[in-house]
Scaffold this motif. Structure first.
Motif, PDB file in Angstrom:
ATOM      1  N   ALA A   1      -3.713  -3.385   3.797  1.00 60.24           N
ATOM      2  CA  ALA A   1      -2.515  -2.580   3.573  1.00 60.24           C
ATOM      3  C   ALA A   1      -1.507  -3.259   2.657  1.00 60.24           C
TER       4      ALA A   1
ATOM      5  N   TYR B   1      -3.073  -5.733   7.407  1.00 60.13           N
ATOM      6  CA  TYR B   1      -4.200  -4.837   7.617  1.00 60.13           C
ATOM      7  C   TYR B   1      -3.792  -3.734   8.583  1.00 60.13           C
ATOM      8  N   TYR B   2      -4.485  -2.610   8.455  1.00 57.48           N
ATOM      9  CA  TYR B   2      -4.198  -1.435   9.276  1.00 57.48           C
ATOM     10  C   TYR B   2      -5.488  -0.911   9.889  1.00 57.48           C
TER      11      TYR B   2
ATOM     12  N   LEU C   1      -0.372   3.149   3.665  1.00 63.23           N
ATOM     13  CA  LEU C   1      -0.581   2.361   4.882  1.00 63.23           C
ATOM     14  C   LEU C   1       0.578   1.392   5.071  1.00 63.23           C
ATOM     15  N   HIS C   2       1.664   1.944   5.570  1.00 57.91           N
ATOM     16  CA  HIS C   2       2.896   1.187   5.793  1.00 57.91           C
ATOM     17  C   HIS C   2       3.493   1.674   7.112  1.00 57.91           C
TER      18      HIS C   2
ATOM     19  N   PHE D   1      -1.024  -2.428  13.029  1.00 63.08           N
ATOM     20  CA  PHE D   1      -0.922  -3.350  11.902  1.00 63.08           C
ATOM     21  C   PHE D   1      -1.122  -4.780  12.383  1.00 63.08           C
TER      22      PHE D   1
ATOM     23  N   GLN E   1      -8.299  -1.786   7.324  1.00 62.96           N
ATOM     24  CA  GLN E   1      -8.058  -1.518   5.913  1.00 62.96           C
ATOM     25  C   GLN E   1      -6.922  -2.406   5.419  1.00 62.96           C
TER      26      GLN E   1
ATOM     27  N   HIS F   1       0.848  -1.201   0.000  1.00 65.65           N
ATOM     28  CA  HIS F   1       0.000   0.000   0.000  1.00 65.65           C
ATOM     29  C   HIS F   1       0.884   1.251   0.000  1.00 65.65           C
TER      30      HIS F   1
END
Length: 278
Positions: free
Chosen positions: A219, A232-233, A130-131, A198, A217, A127
């Motif tokens: 990621a 996921y985040y 989103l990291h 995360f 969300q 992503h």
């Protein structure tokens, strides 16, 4: 919540979605609070109880190659030395039902650390925003090693085995067990002063958690990591705001229990064997 680090949730998690009866939820929450307790694992004994449960679930049942091979009956790795651990225990039997950990992106002195998924699943973090590297390390964490005892993953209505102590049979598992662990993770992340969370999990599990208002969300790409999983985040503060109102009483209970056990800095004990002192 972390790919190979998360045991499968109960299908009955869907009972707590939009079609659930408020009365049914209130009753089950009351029963759950009476039957189960959460404990912060702040000493060597409680932490090794979590490692033992993880060994049973991840190594013996799921045959995942996790943790230090030098410890044949405890599943732990280098990240556990400074991770926050939490246990869920069935009160009457004393059986540890579930556990989870929160790995922090920076220690108490602010020294940055890479999260487990950055080491083992870096190729799946695709992503653009989103990291973990996109946020301040002091605000980043990873929820992982979420495990649930096999009996408490059973479908309600199925045969109930005798307790491990050979006494009375254990009660029918509550469908709130897995969900409560995610609520505990949300509370623990907040107590640790983190915000950006995360986790590695199956997409179907992320969809189930949305029913409770925990809107993770995706990621990264779905990768083969002990099955099809993705990073996921979730924003912890947003998760609290979006949580379903009928689950708020349970969340506040869990939060209050963890606060009551919290020390000023939520100290983490670096233990090397069950007999060491913190």
């Amino acid at each position: 919540m972390n790919t190979a680090r998360t045991s499968r949730p109960e299908p009955s998690l869907t009972r707590y979605g939009k079609d659930a009866s408020p009365h049914d939820i209130d009753t089950r929450i009351t029963e759950f609070i009476a039957q189960y307790r959460f404990t912060l694992a702040l000493d060597h004994a409680s932490r090794y109880r979590a490692y033992a449960l993880r060994h049973q679930v991840f190594r013996e049942e799921m045959h995942y190659r996790l943790g230090d091979a030098a410890e044949p009956t405890f599943e732990r790795d280098a990240y556990d030395a400074e991770a926050l651990l939490c246990l869920l225990t069935h009160r009457d039997s004393g059986l540890d039902v579930g556990c989870l950990r929160v790995v922090l992106g920076a220690d108490s002195d602010g020294e940055p650390r890479r999260l487990p998924l950055e080491e083992s699943c870096a190729h799946g973090l695709s992503h653009p925003t989103l990291h973990p590297a996109a946020f301040a390390r002091s605000e980043v964490c990873e929820v992982s090693r979420l495990a649930v005892h096999r009996h408490f993953r059973r479908t309600p209505g199925s045969e109930v085995p005798a307790s491990p102590q050979g006494g009375e049979a254990l009660p029918v598992p509550s469908p709130l067990v897995s969900l409560s662990l995610f609520l505990a993770a949300t509370a623990l992340v907040g107590l640790a002063g983190r915000r950006h969370v995360f986790a590695m999990m199956e997409p179907r599990f992320a969809r189930l958690l949305q029913l409770a208002g925990l809107r993770f969300q995706q990621a990264g790409e779905i990768i083969d990591y002990c099955g099809p999983r993705a990073a996921y985040y979730i924003d912890q503060q947003q998760a609290e705001r979006d949580m379903k109102a009928n689950l708020t009483p349970l969340y506040r209970h869990i939060q209050a229990v963890l606060v009551s056990q919290q020390t000023q800095t939520l100290p983490v004990v670096d233990v090397t064997s069950p007999g060491t002192t913190g």
